[in-house]
Design an enzyme around this catalytic site. Structure first.
Site, PDB file in Angstrom:
ATOM      1  N   PRO A   1      61.598 -17.641  25.465  1.00 13.97           N
ATOM      2  CA  PRO A   1      63.058 -17.750  25.553  1.00 13.97           C
ATOM      3  C   PRO A   1      63.754 -16.842  24.549  1.00 13.97           C
ATOM      4  CG  PRO A   1      62.053 -19.914  25.597  1.00 13.97           C
ATOM      5  CD  PRO A   1      60.952 -18.953  25.279  1.00 13.97           C
ATOM      6  N   CYS A   2      64.835 -16.200  24.997  1.00 11.43           N
ATOM      7  CA  CYS A   2      65.480 -15.203  24.142  1.00 11.43           C
ATOM      8  C   CYS A   2      66.777 -15.685  23.524  1.00 11.43           C
ATOM      9  CB  CYS A   2      65.750 -13.924  24.938  1.00 11.43           C
ATOM     10  SG  CYS A   2      67.082 -14.097  26.155  1.00 11.43           S
TER      11      CYS A   2
END
EC number: 2.1.1.37
Length: 412
Positions: free
Chosen positions: A58-59
């Site tokens: 996840p960014c």
């Protein structure tokens, strides 16, 4: 998707149920699960024939659009990477991650390494032959740490070494009609030759070159154009026009037509230059802003008069997908479809990265052309994949099936 278009089979592990519904509708084998749970208690469900590990943690916490907690935690996470490889007890590492307040999403950047170590330490398993990871540019430093450790093969890597390289790639330089910069790691076992840098196929987009109101589509290449890059970047209008001409396309450019030409400008949902009220603007003759999960909030104006009258349109889900280089007919399903679009790796960039990693070359023109249309998937195939991925709902993420949803067709 990139693997599909390159002729490779894959299996996905996806936490979000809505994204699973899209994958089932697209005919992509998927297990609805938390990657950590799969590694800890269900690792034997992954076929032993799987020899490529690919993913993007996840960014949000690393992204410049987020709070920046992940960027502040970079040095902390680097330490945990070394501790994992050196063989420190993973329970203690997990406890320390929690005690130090590391965002759980940020901690997931450790998960690819944990999967590799699990494969190395599991009897009857072989190490992954190829590893491909993607994230926002802020994570490039972590990928460099990964690469150095993978080249060394020390500690829990048990002598398993990789050729490993990292790059910062601009999506518009690979034919994506969008400016989006990504940090990519490619690692593979020795014996396949050195990993060569990806060769850009298009020029970089220079937002500030010339007058801002100039139509950049008519500009000549700059001296800073990447050597060997022969094509100009692709604009939003060009991408949407091309998609609208495909058979049974849901992309509707007629509403943006002026004197026979697709012409509009987009006002971003995000602020610019640190000012939340200063909304950036892009012309249809330019690449799109980075497509995020809030892409449906961007306002699309056909003219200055419409802008002054606050008369605007929105991109449809299928059109936002096209700006990410998804096929025009990709079967987006479930809820939060805009978020699904924004969370994805642009398939065209993925094809270039995977083709380089797995075959040592660039995708062919025929493969790239084929990637503009998605095959029709029978309903029975979708149902079968759902049974495989969510058949035992007790193994799916907690509370993820509270609301029962049937398969939904792609949004118009």
């Amino acid at each position: 998707m990139a693997a599909h278009f390159l002729g490779f089979k894959s299996i996905g592990i996806e936490l979000d149920r809505n994204a699973c519904e899209t994958r089932y509708a697209a005919g992509l084998p998927t297990i609805h699960a938390d990657v950590s749970v799969m590694r800890e208690t269900r690792f034997d469900e992954i076929p032993k024939s799987v020899d490529v590990l690919a993913g993007g943690p996840p960014c949000q916490s690393f992204s410049v659009a987020g709070s920046g907690a992940g960027r502040r935690a970079l040095d902390t996470v680097k330490g945990f990477i070394h501790r994992l490889v050196e063989g420190e007890d993973e329970t203690k590492i997990d406890n320390d991650l929690h005690a130090q307040g590391v965002d759980p999403r940020t901690a997931l950047v450790l998960e690819p390494l944990r999967w590799l170590l699990k494969a190395i330490e599991t009897e009857g398993r072989d190490p992954y032959q190829v590893i491909v990871l993607e994230q926002v540019p802020a994570v490039l430093d972590l990928w460099e740490v990964y690469a150095k450790l993978l080249r060394g093969g020390e500690g829990r890597l048990n002598g398993v070494k990789y050729e490993a390289e990292c790059w910062e790639l601009k999506t518009e330089q690979f034919g994506v009609p969008q400016t989006r910069t990504r940090a990519v790691l490619v690692a593979r076992r020795p014996g396949h030759g050195a990993i060569k840098p990806l060769e850009a196929t298009h020029m970089p987009f220079d937002l500030h070159r010339g007058k801002r109101n100039a139509v950049q589509a008519d500009m000549l290449p700059t001296d800073s154009a990447t050597p060997g890059a022969k094509q100009r970047w692709l604009s939003m209008a060009e991408a949407l026009d091309a998609a609208s001409e495909l058979k049974d396309s849901r992309v509707d450019v007629a509403r943006f037509r002026t004197e026979g030409r697709t012409k509009f400008f987009v006002v971003s949902n995000y602020g610019s230059g640190g000012n939340p009220k200063n909304r950036g603007q892009r012309l249809s003759s330019e690449p799109a802003f980075t497509v995020t999960g809030k892409v449906s909030r961007n306002k699309v104006y056909k003219s200055i008069a419409d802008y002054e009258a606050e008369k605007y349109d929105r991109f449809k889900i299928c059109e936002s997908g096209v700006l990410q280089t998804f096929p025009h007919n990709f079967p987006w399903s479930g809820n939060d479809q805009a978020q699904q679009v924004g969370n994805a790796v642009p398939p065209r960039l993925g094809m270039h990265v995977l083709s380089t990693a797995l075959r040592g070359n660039t995708p062919s023109d025929d493969e790239l052309t084929a990637a503009t249309t998605w095959p029709t998937i029978p309903e029975i195939t979708t149902d079968e994949l759902r049974v495989i991925g969510c058949g035992d709902q007790s193994q799916c993420p907690k509370d993820s099936h509270k609301v029962t949803r049937s398969r939904r067709k792609s949004a118009p």
